[in-house]
Design an enzyme around this catalytic site. Sequence first.
Site, mmCIF file in Angstrom:
data_model
loop_
_atom_site.group_PDB
_atom_site.id
_atom_site.type_symbol
_atom_site.label_atom_id
_atom_site.label_comp_id
_atom_site.label_asym_id
_atom_site.label_seq_id
_atom_site.Cartn_x
_atom_site.Cartn_y
_atom_site.Cartn_z
ATOM 1 N N ASP A 50 -36.122 27.315 5.119
ATOM 2 C CA ASP A 50 -35.404 28.586 5.218
ATOM 3 C C ASP A 50 -34.647 28.746 6.534
ATOM 4 O O ASP A 50 -34.829 29.725 7.260
ATOM 5 C CB ASP A 50 -36.373 29.766 5.039
ATOM 6 C CG ASP A 50 -37.324 29.584 3.869
ATOM 7 O OD1 ASP A 50 -36.946 28.905 2.897
ATOM 8 O OD2 ASP A 50 -38.443 30.125 3.930
ATOM 9 N N GLY A 126 -48.641 35.427 -2.661
ATOM 10 C CA GLY A 126 -49.079 36.320 -3.724
ATOM 11 C C GLY A 126 -49.145 37.781 -3.318
ATOM 12 O O GLY A 126 -49.545 38.629 -4.123
ATOM 13 N N ILE A 163 -38.898 40.322 0.548
ATOM 14 C CA ILE A 163 -38.797 39.308 1.601
ATOM 15 C C ILE A 163 -37.353 38.808 1.649
ATOM 16 O O ILE A 163 -36.481 39.322 0.966
ATOM 17 C CB ILE A 163 -39.772 38.144 1.361
ATOM 18 C CG1 ILE A 163 -39.528 37.511 -0.020
ATOM 19 C CG2 ILE A 163 -41.222 38.613 1.469
ATOM 20 C CD1 ILE A 163 -40.363 36.274 -0.277
ATOM 21 N N ASP A 164 -37.087 37.802 2.467
ATOM 22 C CA ASP A 164 -35.795 37.126 2.554
ATOM 23 C C ASP A 164 -34.653 38.063 2.978
ATOM 24 O O ASP A 164 -33.712 38.308 2.229
ATOM 25 C CB ASP A 164 -35.445 36.454 1.229
ATOM 26 C CG ASP A 164 -36.375 35.313 0.885
ATOM 27 O OD1 ASP A 164 -37.265 35.010 1.697
ATOM 28 O OD2 ASP A 164 -36.216 34.728 -0.201
ATOM 29 N N SER A 180 -36.591 38.826 -3.739
ATOM 30 C CA SER A 180 -37.125 37.549 -4.199
ATOM 31 C C SER A 180 -37.657 37.685 -5.619
ATOM 32 O O SER A 180 -38.785 38.122 -5.839
ATOM 33 C CB SER A 180 -38.245 37.072 -3.255
ATOM 34 O OG SER A 180 -38.871 35.919 -3.762
ATOM 35 N N PHE A 181 -36.817 37.329 -6.589
ATOM 36 C CA PHE A 181 -37.187 37.233 -8.003
ATOM 37 C C PHE A 181 -37.547 38.561 -8.652
ATOM 38 O O PHE A 181 -38.052 38.583 -9.772
ATOM 39 C CB PHE A 181 -38.313 36.219 -8.204
ATOM 40 C CG PHE A 181 -37.944 34.841 -7.749
ATOM 41 C CD1 PHE A 181 -36.746 34.257 -8.133
ATOM 42 C CD2 PHE A 181 -38.782 34.126 -6.910
ATOM 43 C CE1 PHE A 181 -36.389 32.983 -7.709
ATOM 44 C CE2 PHE A 181 -38.442 32.842 -6.480
ATOM 45 C CZ PHE A 181 -37.241 32.276 -6.879
ATOM 46 N N GLU A 210 -33.388 34.636 -5.131
ATOM 47 C CA GLU A 210 -33.953 35.031 -3.843
ATOM 48 C C GLU A 210 -33.079 34.428 -2.750
ATOM 49 O O GLU A 210 -32.115 33.708 -3.014
ATOM 50 C CB GLU A 210 -35.396 34.567 -3.699
ATOM 51 C CG GLU A 210 -35.591 33.062 -3.649
ATOM 52 C CD GLU A 210 -37.036 32.671 -3.374
ATOM 53 O OE1 GLU A 210 -37.901 33.556 -3.332
ATOM 54 O OE2 GLU A 210 -37.289 31.464 -3.182
#
Length: 339
Positions: A50, A126, A163-164, A180-181, A210
Amino acid sequence: MRYYLFAIPLIFLFLTACSNGNDLNIDDEPTDEDKNTTYNNPVIPSSLPDPTIIKAADGYFYLYATEDIRNTPILRSEDLLNWKVLGTAFTNETRPNWEPNGGIWAPDINYINGKYVLYYSMSVWGGGNTCGIGIATATKPEGPFTDNGKLFRSNEIGVHNSIDPFYIEDAGKKYLFWGSFFGIYALELNDDGLSMKPATTRKVAGTAFEACYIHKKGNYYYMFASVGSCCEGANSSYRTVVGRSENLFGPYVNKAGRAMLDNEYEVLIQGNNKFVGTGHNSEIISDDAGNDWILYHSYIRSTPNKGRVLLMDQVHWVNGWPEVTGQSPSTQNSVPVFE
């Protein structure tokens, strides 16, 4: 995006990295005699997931990555090829702690109002409900960084797996994109870049994506993102994709006009017989000859235990769309041009 256990010591991990055919020590800056006309992928054959990159006022490039190396590694380069490890953004004493036992993933480095601002994800594997995005600042790109705490958690913003982060300025305003997804979302930040304006959240892409990054070129905004599984070694299906829009907030579409909100896209980079799991790209960097370059991570198919190594390829612009030759990583390429 994702996180690994940081079990490999920093010095050992990078001891043999970053030479690209030259016998450079990781702590050496390249000389004219060291410079080649070609480079080999991977640029760094050790795990740096990343990546995010900035060119600082001192003329150097600085790279930050998900913390396979605890506390977030920082590297420096003159040419995007030969990298020197400077240390980490945090120490055990200064690292964020608002997500207990969380790892620091997918940082995004920026220069805002005279400060280096590092947006980062913090999560446990998770932990999509309580993970979130935080902010740290420094006066120098090599740090030390001071944590400003969390900007928001997933359960506070109403977006699962928040996130991201990716920061962008447009038309005098500051924005953060993330996701993210569970959808890619955007919100407006206050002028300090350290806090968010209320009630500005909007969805801009679907649940396939993502690690978004937006690049403005000509009349279009290009949304780069990653799809597939990031972290299953040689079985990873991760790949880098793209769509474009005339508006920062979309709709982003593929060449056929189908929307990223409906999980449509164009493939930019996918695996080949040597590399697999090609995703989570950096910012696009232009060299002194006007060539564009993108860095991203990938597994080496034959030795996935090395982790997600750092690759780089040139981005060509063809009929208004970015392309990487063969839609897959190169083995060897001409070096970027830096005077």
